[in-house]
Design an enzyme around this catalytic site. Structure first.
Site, mmCIF file in Angstrom:
data_model
loop_
_atom_site.group_PDB
_atom_site.id
_atom_site.type_symbol
_atom_site.label_atom_id
_atom_site.label_comp_id
_atom_site.label_asym_id
_atom_site.label_seq_id
_atom_site.Cartn_x
_atom_site.Cartn_y
_atom_site.Cartn_z
ATOM 1 N N ALA A 149 7.083 56.902 18.509
ATOM 2 C CA ALA A 149 6.937 58.234 19.106
ATOM 3 C C ALA A 149 7.550 58.131 20.516
ATOM 4 O O ALA A 149 8.043 57.058 20.900
ATOM 5 C CB ALA A 149 5.482 58.629 19.152
ATOM 6 N N VAL A 150 7.515 59.207 21.271
ATOM 7 C CA VAL A 150 8.268 59.207 22.540
ATOM 8 C C VAL A 150 7.853 58.067 23.474
ATOM 9 O O VAL A 150 8.711 57.405 24.073
ATOM 10 C CB VAL A 150 8.076 60.559 23.269
ATOM 11 C CG1 VAL A 150 8.923 60.598 24.518
ATOM 12 C CG2 VAL A 150 8.462 61.687 22.350
ATOM 13 N N SER A 176 -0.087 53.936 31.459
ATOM 14 C CA SER A 176 -0.221 55.287 32.033
ATOM 15 C C SER A 176 1.077 55.740 32.678
ATOM 16 O O SER A 176 1.832 54.949 33.225
ATOM 17 C CB SER A 176 -1.324 55.307 33.092
ATOM 18 O OG SER A 176 -1.385 56.601 33.648
ATOM 19 N N GLY A 189 2.702 58.836 31.245
ATOM 20 C CA GLY A 189 3.385 59.780 30.376
ATOM 21 C C GLY A 189 4.757 59.253 29.960
ATOM 22 O O GLY A 189 5.058 58.065 30.080
ATOM 23 N N LYS A 223 -8.292 51.645 32.061
ATOM 24 C CA LYS A 223 -7.437 52.794 31.712
ATOM 25 C C LYS A 223 -8.300 54.022 31.396
ATOM 26 O O LYS A 223 -7.966 55.151 31.781
ATOM 27 C CB LYS A 223 -6.539 52.448 30.510
ATOM 28 C CG LYS A 223 -5.744 53.641 29.961
ATOM 29 C CD LYS A 223 -4.820 54.239 31.018
ATOM 30 C CE LYS A 223 -3.817 55.257 30.525
ATOM 31 N NZ LYS A 223 -4.298 56.474 29.932
ATOM 32 N N HIS A 253 -9.449 55.418 34.570
ATOM 33 C CA HIS A 253 -8.289 56.120 35.139
ATOM 34 C C HIS A 253 -8.235 57.537 34.576
ATOM 35 O O HIS A 253 -8.044 58.513 35.304
ATOM 36 C CB HIS A 253 -6.998 55.364 34.802
ATOM 37 C CG HIS A 253 -5.740 56.164 34.970
ATOM 38 N ND1 HIS A 253 -5.343 57.116 34.047
ATOM 39 C CD2 HIS A 253 -4.813 56.186 35.952
ATOM 40 C CE1 HIS A 253 -4.221 57.686 34.459
ATOM 41 N NE2 HIS A 253 -3.882 57.128 35.613
ATOM 42 N N ASN A 254 -8.429 57.667 33.271
ATOM 43 C CA ASN A 254 -8.369 58.988 32.659
ATOM 44 C C ASN A 254 -9.544 59.866 33.086
ATOM 45 O O ASN A 254 -9.387 61.075 33.282
ATOM 46 C CB ASN A 254 -8.336 58.870 31.130
ATOM 47 C CG ASN A 254 -6.954 58.507 30.644
ATOM 48 O OD1 ASN A 254 -6.196 57.842 31.346
ATOM 49 N ND2 ASN A 254 -6.607 58.926 29.444
ATOM 50 N N GLU A 268 -8.588 61.088 36.258
ATOM 51 C CA GLU A 268 -7.534 62.099 36.012
ATOM 52 C C GLU A 268 -8.164 63.460 35.673
ATOM 53 O O GLU A 268 -7.752 64.502 36.197
ATOM 54 C CB GLU A 268 -6.669 61.591 34.848
ATOM 55 C CG GLU A 268 -5.594 62.522 34.341
ATOM 56 C CD GLU A 268 -4.887 61.914 33.106
ATOM 57 O OE1 GLU A 268 -4.338 60.804 33.214
ATOM 58 O OE2 GLU A 268 -4.904 62.550 32.033
ATOM 59 N N HIS A 277 -46.855 57.639 32.255
ATOM 60 C CA HIS A 277 -45.693 56.748 32.403
ATOM 61 C C HIS A 277 -45.770 55.893 33.664
ATOM 62 O O HIS A 277 -44.894 55.068 33.883
ATOM 63 C CB HIS A 277 -44.409 57.575 32.395
ATOM 64 C CG HIS A 277 -44.166 58.239 31.073
ATOM 65 N ND1 HIS A 277 -43.924 57.531 29.929
ATOM 66 C CD2 HIS A 277 -44.151 59.551 30.708
ATOM 67 C CE1 HIS A 277 -43.763 58.365 28.915
ATOM 68 N NE2 HIS A 277 -43.898 59.597 29.361
HETATM 69 C C1 6PG Z 1 -1.760 58.736 31.184
HETATM 70 C C2 6PG Z 1 -2.589 59.824 30.551
HETATM 71 C C3 6PG Z 1 -2.497 59.825 29.071
HETATM 72 C C4 6PG Z 1 -3.387 60.861 28.386
HETATM 73 C C5 6PG Z 1 -3.010 62.267 28.617
HETATM 74 C C6 6PG Z 1 -3.806 63.287 27.830
HETATM 75 O O1 6PG Z 1 -2.356 57.951 31.901
HETATM 76 O O2 6PG Z 1 -0.552 58.693 30.974
HETATM 77 O O3 6PG Z 1 -3.925 59.629 30.896
HETATM 78 O O4 6PG Z 1 -2.867 58.554 28.635
HETATM 79 O O5 6PG Z 1 -3.314 60.652 27.034
HETATM 80 O O6 6PG Z 1 -3.055 62.577 29.945
HETATM 81 O O7 6PG Z 1 -5.172 63.168 27.968
HETATM 82 P P1 6PG Z 1 -6.112 64.360 27.449
HETATM 83 O O8 6PG Z 1 -5.492 64.891 26.191
HETATM 84 O O9 6PG Z 1 -7.448 63.785 27.171
HETATM 85 O O10 6PG Z 1 -6.106 65.390 28.522
#
Ligand code: 6PG
Length: 505
Positions: free
Chosen positions: A15-16, A136, A138, A208, A211-212, A215, A478
């Site tokens: 995939a990409v 991470s 994209g 990771k 990290h999300n 995010e 309790h």
């Molecule tokens: C990254 C992102 C990636 C994640 C998308 C979508 O670090 O490149 O975190 O891994 O898959 O951002 O996440 P959601 O679909 O949960 O918003």
């Protein structure tokens, strides 16, 4: 197809993200064998690479797993970028018959860290290695420099390290500023790579995941800041874009603020008189990593309320039809802002920055608790440095987080670091004003509010949990501890106390 039998590394899953990671490795001089379950996808990719890519002679496609595995130098390194969960297990199962002792399987997907712990154990039992590595950044990150967060054995890391360090994003070792002037065939070779061995088994995928989680909250806070400008200040998308562009020059400088400004300035391709963002339906999707982070916080007893709020905000956004119906019957106050617009924009900026500090404090506190639970030794200064380039949450202020943990690796909470403490002291009155204005005007800003509640809850020596614990003792015996006794001693009374003595349990 070709028969070369000496690739440096292999990758399954075109995939990409997979394609771009292959090209990144090839640009750095590594020969890469590729395989995809649907062969036509692999063939199309290899054909395109031959025509368009400068490093094309280093990419080799195979249409059987056996030939693919045979083509890789031992110990083999095979990256999986396939569907997380069952897709990963199925791919590993189909690879296993062809692997030999010492070979390394690297899962680059967004795997759940407990799956990674399980897979690492199973694969190690067969004399092989397994690395779970967060990737991470994209599509562009994968192509020109992602942040890479590997967990696995030291031995496996030593073998993977040169490739991972070569393809990762790079930052200036002194300032932490990312190098971003990349182009195909001309990789960046200077600077500190945004990757490091984070620990054994699931450590990389856990980091990771956090990290999300960060995010999610970062994005939600930006959305709420936009919402305040749109609803309260009645600003148009391009005006708000200009504000974000301006903010991107200062402490908020980050990838997410940068793309937000781009998005807000974008006209609708179908109608140039409008902005595209106003045409995008207000329902947010999610693939689950933010939820995993919040579930982990609940499991580990870490108050990461703002992170969970960001997940709930997405759930709420998904109830589109219900909200539309409710908007006709549930009435709030009318929006009435009569202050100075520019002054209020500056207050929002400070509220956003203060909340962002809390969000990162929650993420790092969570990692701190997780490392105790799973026997990892995470280095938070290095993790903050690793987040500085390539990944979605890359931001200038991560350098300050690196500094904070370098100054005090045992820091109990990021908010206690002198730099961030000062920032919160400076920003809190603006933050309170913004949250109050949102409440008075009925603008929903759950993440800004819950981050403030976190700050206020954390900095208070005495919370109302005395009453809560008394309630628990009242209806469930309790027990409670007393403020005038040593910690750990438990007491109980039969409520309401009617001449009966307090007993120590
Ligand atoms: C990254 C992102 C990636 C994640 C998308 C979508 O670090 O490149 O975190 O891994 O898959 O951002 O996440 P959601 O679909 O949960 O918003």
């Amino acid at each position: 197809m070709n028969t070369k039998a000496s690739s440096d590394i292999g990758l399954v899953g075109l995939a990409v993200m997979g394609q771009n990671l292959v090209l990144n490795m090839a640009d750095h001089g590594y020969s890469v064998s590729v395989f995809n379950r649907t062969t036509s996808k692999m063939t199309a990719f290899v054909e395109r690479v031959r025509k368009e890519e400068p490093s094309s002679e280093r990419v080799y496609g195979y249409d059987t797993l056996e030939a693919f595995v045979d083509s890789i130098n031992r110990p083999r390194k095979i990256i999986l970028l396939v569907q997380a969960g069952r897709g990963t297990d199925a791919t590993i199962d189909s690879l296993l018959p062809y692997l030999q002792e010492g070979d390394i399987v690297i899962d680059g997907g967004n795997a759940h860290w407990m799956d990674t712990i399980r897979r690492e154990k199973e694969i190690r039992a067969r004399g092989l290695h397994f690395i779970g590595s967060g990737v991470s950044g994209g599509e562009l990150g994968a192509r020109f420099g992602p942040a890479l967060m590997p967990g696995g054995s030291e031995e496996a890391w030593a073998s993977l390290r040169p490739i991972w360090e070569a393809i990762a994003a790079k930052v200036d070792p002194d300032t932490g500023k990312p190098y971003e002037d990349y182009e195909p065939g001309k990789p960046i070779t200077q600077g500190t790579p945004c990757t490091t061995h984070l620990g054994p088994d699931g450590a990389g995928h856990y980091v990771k995941m956090v990290h999300n989680g960060i995010e999610y909250i970062d994005m939600q806070l930006i959305c709420e800041s936009y919402f305040l400008m749109k609803e309260l200040l009645q600003m148009q998308a391009d005006e708000i874009a200009a504000v974000f562009r301006d903010w991107n020059q200062g402490v908020l400088d980050s990838y997410l603020i940068e793309i937000t400004a781009d998005i807000l300035a974008q006209r609708d391709p179908r109608d140039d008189s409008r902005f595209l963002v106003d045409r995008v339906l207000d329902t947010a999707g999610q693939k689950g990593t933010g939820k995993w982070t919040s579930v982990s916080a609940l499991d580990l007893g870490v108050p990461a309320n703002a992170m969970a709020e960001a997940v709930f905000a997405r759930f709420l956004s998904a109830l589109k039809e219900e909200r539309v119906a409710a908007s006709r019957v549930l009435k709030g106050p009318g929006v009435a802002f009569d202050g100075d617009r520019d002054t209020f924009i500056e207050l929002i900026r400070q509220a956003l920055y203060s909340s962002k500090i809390c969000a990162y404090a929650q993420g790092f506190s969570l990692m701190n608790e997780a490392q105790k639970e799973f026997n990892w030794q995470l280095n938070f200064g290095t993790i903050a440095m690793l987040f500085r380039g390539g990944c979605i949450i890359r931001a200038r202020f991560l350098q300050k987080i690196t500094d904070a943990y370098r100054n005090d690796p045992e820091l109990a909470n990021l908010m206690l670091d002198p730099h961030f403490r000062q920032a919160l002291h400076d920003g809190q009155s603006a933050w309170r004003e913004v949250v109050a204005a949102a409440a008075v005007n009925g603008v929903a800003v759950p993440a800004l509010m819950s981050a403030l509640a976190y700050f206020d809850g954390y900095r208070i020596a005495v919370l109302p949990a005395n009453l809560l614990q008394a309630q628990r003792d009242y209806f469930g015996a309790h027990s409670y501890e007393r403020t005038d006794e040593q910690r750990g001693r438990s007491f109980h009374v039969d409520w309401p106390v009617d001449g009966r003595p307090e007993i120590e349990l």
